[in-house]
Design a protein around this motif. Structure first.
Motif, short mmCIF file in Angstrom:
data_model
loop_
_atom_site.label_atom_id
_atom_site.label_comp_id
_atom_site.label_asym_id
_atom_site.label_seq_id
_atom_site.Cartn_x
_atom_site.Cartn_y
_atom_site.Cartn_z
N GLY A 1 0.73 -1.26 0.00
CA GLY A 1 0.00 0.00 0.00
C GLY A 1 0.76 1.30 0.00
N SER A 2 1.99 1.35 -0.50
CA SER A 2 2.68 2.64 -0.60
C SER A 2 1.90 3.56 -1.53
CB SER A 2 4.10 2.45 -1.14
OG SER A 2 4.88 1.67 -0.26
N ASN A 3 1.87 4.86 -1.20
CA ASN A 3 1.16 5.83 -2.04
C ASN A 3 2.11 6.90 -2.54
OD1 ASN A 3 1.09 8.26 -0.23
ND2 ASN A 3 0.01 6.84 1.12
N ALA A 4 1.58 7.82 -3.35
CA ALA A 4 2.43 8.82 -4.01
C ALA A 4 3.14 9.74 -3.01
CB ALA A 4 1.59 9.64 -4.98
N ASP A 5 2.56 9.95 -1.84
CA ASP A 5 3.19 10.83 -0.85
C ASP A 5 4.44 10.19 -0.24
OD1 ASP A 5 1.29 12.80 -1.17
OD2 ASP A 5 0.02 12.08 0.46
N ASP A 6 4.54 8.87 -0.29
CA ASP A 6 5.65 8.19 0.36
C ASP A 6 6.99 8.48 -0.31
OD1 ASP A 6 4.09 6.98 2.32
OD2 ASP A 6 3.59 5.30 1.03
N THR A 7 6.96 9.00 -1.53
CA THR A 7 8.22 9.31 -2.21
C THR A 7 8.85 10.60 -1.71
OG1 THR A 7 7.03 10.46 -3.99
CG2 THR A 7 7.45 8.11 -4.30
N SER A 8 8.12 11.36 -0.89
CA SER A 8 8.62 12.65 -0.42
C SER A 8 9.37 12.56 0.90
CB SER A 8 7.45 13.65 -0.27
OG SER A 8 6.53 13.19 0.70
N LEU B 1 0.70 3.77 -5.60
CA LEU B 1 1.81 4.62 -6.06
C LEU B 1 1.82 4.69 -7.58
CD1 LEU B 1 4.39 6.20 -5.54
CD2 LEU B 1 5.62 4.04 -5.32
N GLU B 2 1.62 3.55 -8.23
CA GLU B 2 1.62 3.52 -9.70
C GLU B 2 0.49 4.37 -10.28
OE1 GLU B 2 2.19 -0.34 -11.64
OE2 GLU B 2 2.73 -1.17 -9.68
N ALA B 3 -0.64 4.40 -9.59
CA ALA B 3 -1.79 5.19 -10.05
C ALA B 3 -1.67 6.66 -9.68
CB ALA B 3 -3.08 4.62 -9.49
N GLY B 4 -0.64 7.01 -8.88
CA GLY B 4 -0.42 8.41 -8.50
C GLY B 4 -1.34 8.92 -7.41
N LEU B 5 -1.90 8.01 -6.61
CA LEU B 5 -2.86 8.41 -5.58
C LEU B 5 -2.15 8.91 -4.32
CD1 LEU B 5 -5.35 5.52 -6.13
CD2 LEU B 5 -6.01 7.93 -6.13
N THR B 6 -2.54 10.08 -3.84
CA THR B 6 -1.99 10.64 -2.60
C THR B 6 -2.82 10.18 -1.40
OG1 THR B 6 -3.38 12.62 -2.68
CG2 THR B 6 -1.27 12.69 -3.87
N LYS B 7 -2.31 10.43 -0.22
CA LYS B 7 -3.03 10.06 1.00
C LYS B 7 -4.39 10.77 1.08
CE LYS B 7 -2.40 7.87 5.03
NZ LYS B 7 -1.85 6.52 5.15
#
Length: 270
Positions: A121-128, A148-154
């Protein structure tokens, strides 16, 4: 990319996987991912909760409840990250070792049961933020991070979760108990229980984000800014101090910066 487009992309990504095991903690992200998997592939999806010393009992119970709410098949899988000397040493790559072991165990179980992919369940915000666990995921065959692949943020995950009627849409963010222990201090079952019981006690006085950071003989409490005055009340402060000292801490401090994600990473030289 619009939110509807991201949802469509997410469901398509999951469908491409065929049959999936969702690494399921019962948190905001994994509950949403499990619900998406159930929508995308139905009975070809199962949620698996890795039960170890790093998972609070309250989170385990909620995972069972939320899986039932979603209507997805659910399996509890007993593992122990404490069997890994690298993990116990608790250096800056602790989350890397944890992800490797936990997702590896889930992948082995999934393959034996005929499932093609493990979804986490990693999401797009986790890359920051500093997230060595993401490196572990990238290195593992058969493991994907669809959110993360779909670009979904928290925030977007919470918004869709509310639309879908998921009970976790407004649940405070959670993390495994080992993330509370300062780098360099070995992770032990005793220290994990200290954190679990300390947070359960502090939660009696406030219901927003809570972290009790373990610094050896010192417990550093982080709560949302609006709850700092609540815990600073003399009677409340005295009760918390007394209870946490019973758990083995010598010093109990309230962090005036309040809760912030990844505060333990502030000591790292990135």
């Amino acid at each position: 990319m619009s939110l509807d487009t991201k949802i469509t992309k997410l469901l398509e990504l999951i469908k491409e996987c065929g049959s999936v095991v969702v690494a399921f903690s019962g948190g905001v992200d994994s509950t949403f991912l499990a619900a998406a998997a159930a929508r995308a592939v139905g009975d070809k999806a199962i949620a698996v909760t890795a039960c170890s010393e790093t998972l609070p009992e309250s989170e385990r119970s909620e995972a069972i409840e939320f899986a039932d709410n979603i209507g997805i098949k659910h399996q509890l899988l007993n593992i122990s990250e404490l069997e890994s000397t690298d993990f116990v040493a608790n250096d800056a790559k602790r989350c890397y070792y944890c992800k490797k072991q936990r997702l590896g165990a889930i992948a082995v179980w999934g393959k034996a049961q005929g499932y093609e992919w493990v979804l986490e369940g990693s999401n797009a915000d986790d890359t920051s933020d500093y997230r060595p666990g993401l490196q572990a995921v990238e290195e593992m065959a058969g493991v994907r991070s669809p959110l993360l692949e779909a670009g979904l943020t928290k925030a977007e995950i919470r918004e869709i979760s509310q639309q879908w009627g998921l009970p976790t849409w407004d649940k405070p963010s959670a993390a495994c108990l080992s993330s509370r222990i300062v780098y360099g201090l070995p992770v032990t079952a005793e220290r994990l229980k200290q954190v679990e019981f300390a947070e359960a006690f502090v939660r009696k006085f406030c219901s927003n984000q809570i972290r009790v950071r373990h610094h050896g003989n010192m417990a550093r409490i982080e709560v949302s800014s609006q709850d700092i005055p609540v815990l600073a009340q003399p009677n409340t402060a005295a009760a918390i101090t007394s209870e946490l000292k019973k758990l083995g801490f010598t010093f109990v401090v309230l962090d005036l910066q309040g809760y912030r994600t990844g505060s333990m990473n502030e000591v790292l030289n990135k």
